[in-house]
Every structure is written in C-alpha cells, then in structure tokens.
Design a protein around this motif. Structure first.
Motif, PDB file in Angstrom:
ATOM      1  N   THR A  35       0.843  -1.187   0.000  1.00 17.59           N
ATOM      2  CA  THR A  35       0.000   0.000   0.000  1.00 17.59           C
ATOM      3  C   THR A  35       0.876   1.234   0.000  1.00 17.59           C
ATOM      4  N   THR A  36       0.595   2.146  -0.937  1.00 17.19           N
ATOM      5  CA  THR A  36       1.345   3.384  -1.061  1.00 17.19           C
ATOM      6  C   THR A  36       0.377   4.553  -1.046  1.00 17.19           C
ATOM      7  N   SER A  37       0.638   5.532  -0.198  1.00 15.61           N
ATOM      8  CA  SER A  37      -0.181   6.746  -0.171  1.00 15.61           C
ATOM      9  C   SER A  37       0.381   7.742  -1.171  1.00 15.61           C
ATOM     10  N   VAL A  38      -0.497   8.301  -1.980  1.00 17.18           N
ATOM     11  CA  VAL A  38      -0.131   9.319  -2.958  1.00 17.18           C
ATOM     12  C   VAL A  38      -0.851  10.596  -2.552  1.00 17.18           C
ATOM     13  N   SER A  39      -0.088  11.623  -2.243  1.00 20.81           N
ATOM     14  CA  SER A  39      -0.677  12.843  -1.699  1.00 20.81           C
ATOM     15  C   SER A  39      -1.466  13.656  -2.705  1.00 20.81           C
ATOM     16  N   HIS A  40      -1.097  13.586  -3.988  1.00 15.70           N
ATOM     17  CA  HIS A  40      -1.764  14.416  -4.992  1.00 15.70           C
ATOM     18  C   HIS A  40      -1.949  13.651  -6.297  1.00 15.70           C
ATOM     19  N   ALA A  41      -3.169  13.195  -6.527  1.00 20.10           N
ATOM     20  CA  ALA A  41      -3.545  12.571  -7.798  1.00 20.10           C
ATOM     21  C   ALA A  41      -4.791  13.300  -8.285  1.00 20.10           C
ATOM     22  N   TRP A  42      -5.051  13.220  -9.570  1.00 19.02           N
ATOM     23  CA  TRP A  42      -6.251  13.894 -10.058  1.00 19.02           C
ATOM     24  C   TRP A  42      -6.978  12.987 -11.028  1.00 19.02           C
ATOM     25  N   MET A  43      -8.313  13.099 -11.024  1.00 19.98           N
ATOM     26  CA  MET A  43      -9.133  12.268 -11.888  1.00 19.98           C
ATOM     27  C   MET A  43      -9.698  13.097 -13.031  1.00 19.98           C
ATOM     28  N   ARG A  44      -9.935  12.424 -14.126  1.00 17.84           N
ATOM     29  CA  ARG A  44     -10.540  13.017 -15.311  1.00 17.84           C
ATOM     30  C   ARG A  44     -11.626  12.073 -15.795  1.00 17.84           C
ATOM     31  N   ASP A  45     -12.593  12.635 -16.517  1.00 10.45           N
ATOM     32  CA  ASP A  45     -13.632  11.799 -17.106  1.00 10.45           C
ATOM     33  C   ASP A  45     -13.027  10.876 -18.142  1.00 10.45           C
ATOM     34  N   ILE A  46     -13.619   9.725 -18.267  1.00  8.83           N
ATOM     35  CA  ILE A  46     -13.139   8.752 -19.246  1.00  8.83           C
ATOM     36  C   ILE A  46     -13.579   9.203 -20.637  1.00  8.83           C
ATOM     37  N   SER A  47     -12.783   8.900 -21.643  1.00  9.50           N
ATOM     38  CA  SER A  47     -13.101   9.331 -23.006  1.00  9.50           C
ATOM     39  C   SER A  47     -13.967   8.289 -23.715  1.00  9.50           C
ATOM     40  N   ARG A  48     -14.594   8.712 -24.791  1.00  4.05           N
ATOM     41  CA  ARG A  48     -15.391   7.780 -25.600  1.00  4.05           C
ATOM     42  C   ARG A  48     -14.511   6.689 -26.193  1.00  4.05           C
ATOM     43  N   ASP A  49     -13.268   7.045 -26.533  1.00  6.79           N
ATOM     44  CA  ASP A  49     -12.343   6.045 -27.078  1.00  6.79           C
ATOM     45  C   ASP A  49     -12.064   4.944 -26.063  1.00  6.79           C
ATOM     46  N   ASP A  50     -11.934   5.317 -24.784  1.00 11.93           N
ATOM     47  CA  ASP A  50     -11.682   4.320 -23.742  1.00 11.93           C
ATOM     48  C   ASP A  50     -12.892   3.400 -23.576  1.00 11.93           C
ATOM     49  N   ILE A  51     -14.091   3.951 -23.692  1.00 11.60           N
ATOM     50  CA  ILE A  51     -15.307   3.137 -23.610  1.00 11.60           C
ATOM     51  C   ILE A  51     -15.386   2.216 -24.819  1.00 11.60           C
ATOM     52  N   ALA A  52     -15.026   2.745 -26.006  1.00 11.62           N
ATOM     53  CA  ALA A  52     -15.059   1.940 -27.237  1.00 11.62           C
ATOM     54  C   ALA A  52     -14.085   0.769 -27.182  1.00 11.62           C
ATOM     55  N   LYS A  53     -12.980   0.910 -26.446  1.00 11.54           N
ATOM     56  CA  LYS A  53     -12.009  -0.183 -26.312  1.00 11.54           C
ATOM     57  C   LYS A  53     -12.542  -1.314 -25.444  1.00 11.54           C
ATOM     58  N   GLY A  54     -13.660  -1.082 -24.751  1.00  8.20           N
ATOM     59  CA  GLY A  54     -14.262  -2.121 -23.929  1.00  8.20           C
ATOM     60  C   GLY A  54     -13.703  -2.224 -22.525  1.00  8.20           C
ATOM     61  N   LEU A  55     -12.918  -1.229 -22.110  1.00  5.97           N
ATOM     62  CA  LEU A  55     -12.349  -1.276 -20.766  1.00  5.97           C
ATOM     63  C   LEU A  55     -13.409  -1.042 -19.702  1.00  5.97           C
ATOM     64  N   VAL A  56     -14.392  -0.226 -20.020  1.00  2.00           N
ATOM     65  CA  VAL A  56     -15.558  -0.005 -19.161  1.00  2.00           C
ATOM     66  C   VAL A  56     -16.768   0.060 -20.073  1.00  2.00           C
ATOM     67  N   THR A  57     -17.956  -0.150 -19.516  1.00  2.00           N
ATOM     68  CA  THR A  57     -19.158  -0.143 -20.347  1.00  2.00           C
ATOM     69  C   THR A  57     -19.869   1.198 -20.371  1.00  2.00           C
ATOM     70  N   SER A  58     -19.592   2.059 -19.378  1.00  2.00           N
ATOM     71  CA  SER A  58     -20.232   3.374 -19.354  1.00  2.00           C
ATOM     72  C   SER A  58     -19.320   4.374 -18.661  1.00  2.00           C
ATOM     73  N   ALA A  59     -19.602   5.645 -18.891  1.00  2.00           N
ATOM     74  CA  ALA A  59     -18.811   6.697 -18.254  1.00  2.00           C
ATOM     75  C   ALA A  59     -19.032   6.715 -16.748  1.00  2.00           C
ATOM     76  N   HIS A  60     -20.160   6.215 -16.278  1.00  2.00           N
ATOM     77  CA  HIS A  60     -20.460   6.208 -14.841  1.00  2.00           C
ATOM     78  C   HIS A  60     -19.540   5.253 -14.078  1.00  2.00           C
ATOM     79  N   GLU A  61     -19.213   4.129 -14.683  1.00  2.00           N
ATOM     80  CA  GLU A  61     -18.395   3.139 -13.955  1.00  2.00           C
ATOM     81  C   GLU A  61     -16.900   3.302 -14.175  1.00  2.00           C
ATOM     82  N   GLY A  62     -16.497   4.233 -15.043  1.00  2.00           N
ATOM     83  CA  GLY A  62     -15.077   4.394 -15.329  1.00  2.00           C
ATOM     84  C   GLY A  62     -14.573   5.793 -15.076  1.00  2.00           C
TER      85      GLY A  62
END
Length: 113
Positions: A35-62
C-alpha cells in the motif's frame, strides 16, 4: 535538473488534486500487496475512445486517474492494482500507460461494485 522536493511542491499547488491510496498486488496469486499513499492525484472523465475499447461499459463506472511518478516512491502500477480515493471508493486499474515524458501514470479504472 528539477528536484523531487520542487516537484512535490508543484503538486501541492495544483488545484483539483486529492490524496489516494494505491494497493499494488504482486505474486503468483496476487498474495503480496503493498500500500502506497499518494498525496496528490487527479481524476478526469473517461473518453469515448476508452469506452469503445471495452475497458468499461459506461462513463459512470469508469474514470481516469493521473498519478505523478515521483510521488509513488519507485512503485510501478500494473493492471489489477487498485486506487482508493478520498471518498473510500475503490477503483480497479484496467489499463495503464506513462505520459508526459514518463512522469505521470494514466490509469483507466473501473469502479468496484
């Protein structure tokens, strides 16, 4: 050359970051965890291309997590590792790549149910 302390200070000034916990699973049966603590990370919305690759099925879950390499203390991120955000939501890394001259990890993640 930019020092680690200077980079850490830069991330302290960056808006929209949050503390996360990386759980790195290794070994034959993923029986060794670190386990490693990371003090500063940031999230971004998933792209349509990432959904098209099949990594997630919807923007809500990814989501895409960006994690600075310098804050990982030498740890490497691989698929199957998990990221726990400040709201205690656990995200499983489905795909990982290195960006910005290999200084950041871009992790496409799926919310655990």
């Amino acid at each position: 050359m930019v020092s680690t302390q200077l980079l850490d200070y830069l991330y302290l000034k960056m808006p929209g970051t949050e503390a996360v916990t990386m759980t790195i699973k290794r070994g034959v049966n993923n029986d060794t965890t670190t386990t490693t603590s990371v003090s500063h990370a940031w999230m971004r919305d998933i792209s349509r291309d990432d959904i098209a690759k099949g990594l997630v099925t919807s923007a809500h879950e990814g989501i895409v997590w960006n994690i600075p390499n310098v804050l990982l203390a030498g740890a490497e991120i691989e698929t199957g590792d998990t990221i726990t955000d400040s709201s205690s939501v656990v995200w499983t890394v489905m795909s990982v790549s290195r960006l910005r001259l290999r200084t950041h990890w871009r992790c496409i993640c799926r919310r655990q149910k």
